[in-house]
Scaffold this motif. Structure first.
Motif, PDB file in Angstrom:
ATOM      1  N   TYR A  61       0.826  -1.206   0.000  1.00 20.44           N
ATOM      2  CA  TYR A  61       0.000   0.000   0.000  1.00 20.44           C
ATOM      3  C   TYR A  61       0.861   1.256   0.000  1.00 20.44           C
ATOM      4  N   VAL A  62       2.041   1.187   0.580  1.00 20.79           N
ATOM      5  CA  VAL A  62       2.881   2.367   0.766  1.00 20.79           C
ATOM      6  C   VAL A  62       3.927   2.519  -0.327  1.00 20.79           C
ATOM      7  N   ALA A  63       4.564   1.441  -0.729  1.00 23.45           N
ATOM      8  CA  ALA A  63       5.692   1.521  -1.655  1.00 23.45           C
ATOM      9  C   ALA A  63       5.311   2.020  -3.056  1.00 23.45           C
ATOM     10  N   PRO A  64       4.255   1.532  -3.710  1.00 25.16           N
ATOM     11  CA  PRO A  64       3.973   1.991  -5.084  1.00 25.16           C
ATOM     12  C   PRO A  64       3.817   3.500  -5.234  1.00 25.16           C
ATOM     13  N   PRO A  65       3.108   4.204  -4.341  1.00 26.36           N
ATOM     14  CA  PRO A  65       3.052   5.663  -4.515  1.00 26.36           C
ATOM     15  C   PRO A  65       4.419   6.335  -4.383  1.00 26.36           C
ATOM     16  N   PHE A  66       5.264   5.824  -3.483  1.00 26.62           N
ATOM     17  CA  PHE A  66       6.591   6.410  -3.332  1.00 26.62           C
ATOM     18  C   PHE A  66       7.462   6.137  -4.560  1.00 26.62           C
ATOM     19  N   VAL A  67       7.375   4.934  -5.108  1.00 25.70           N
ATOM     20  CA  VAL A  67       8.134   4.608  -6.316  1.00 25.70           C
ATOM     21  C   VAL A  67       7.651   5.473  -7.477  1.00 25.70           C
TER      22      VAL A  67
END
Length: 97
Positions: A61-67
């Motif tokens: 849930y967190v990693a894809p938006p940051f990437v």
């Protein structure tokens, strides 16, 4: 309800929490000596595995938006540098000084 007759101002009614009522019976309390307690028993092990479990459950849930934000920012920085270069100004049709 309570006992002890009529209360008047200034009359001693007992210690805090004991305002003249009869003593309670049948209350059992248990204690464990201080040297037998282990308040942090297994805390480090539980912390490591609990942290991993929580990380594993939230990373998708967190990693894809940051990437995505990283790659968009990288693209925008390169595009900005290009548009502010001599070649970029010529390509966009702006006058070069």
């Amino acid at each position: 309800m309570g006992g002890g007759g009529e209360k008047v101002p200034g009359q001693y009614v007992g210690d805090w929490g004991d305002f003249g009522s009869p003593k309670q019976k049948g209350i059992t309390s248990y204690a464990l000596s201080a040297n037998r307690q282990r308040p942090l028993a297994g805390a480090l092990n539980a912390a490591i595995f609990n942290t991993w479990r929580r990380f594993k459950g939230q990373v998708l849930y967190v990693a894809p938006p940051f990437v995505a934000a990283y790659f968009i920012m990288q693209w925008a920085t390169k595009r900005n540098e290009y548009l502010n270069s001599k070649a970029g100004r010529i390509a966009e049709g702006e006058p070069v000084e």
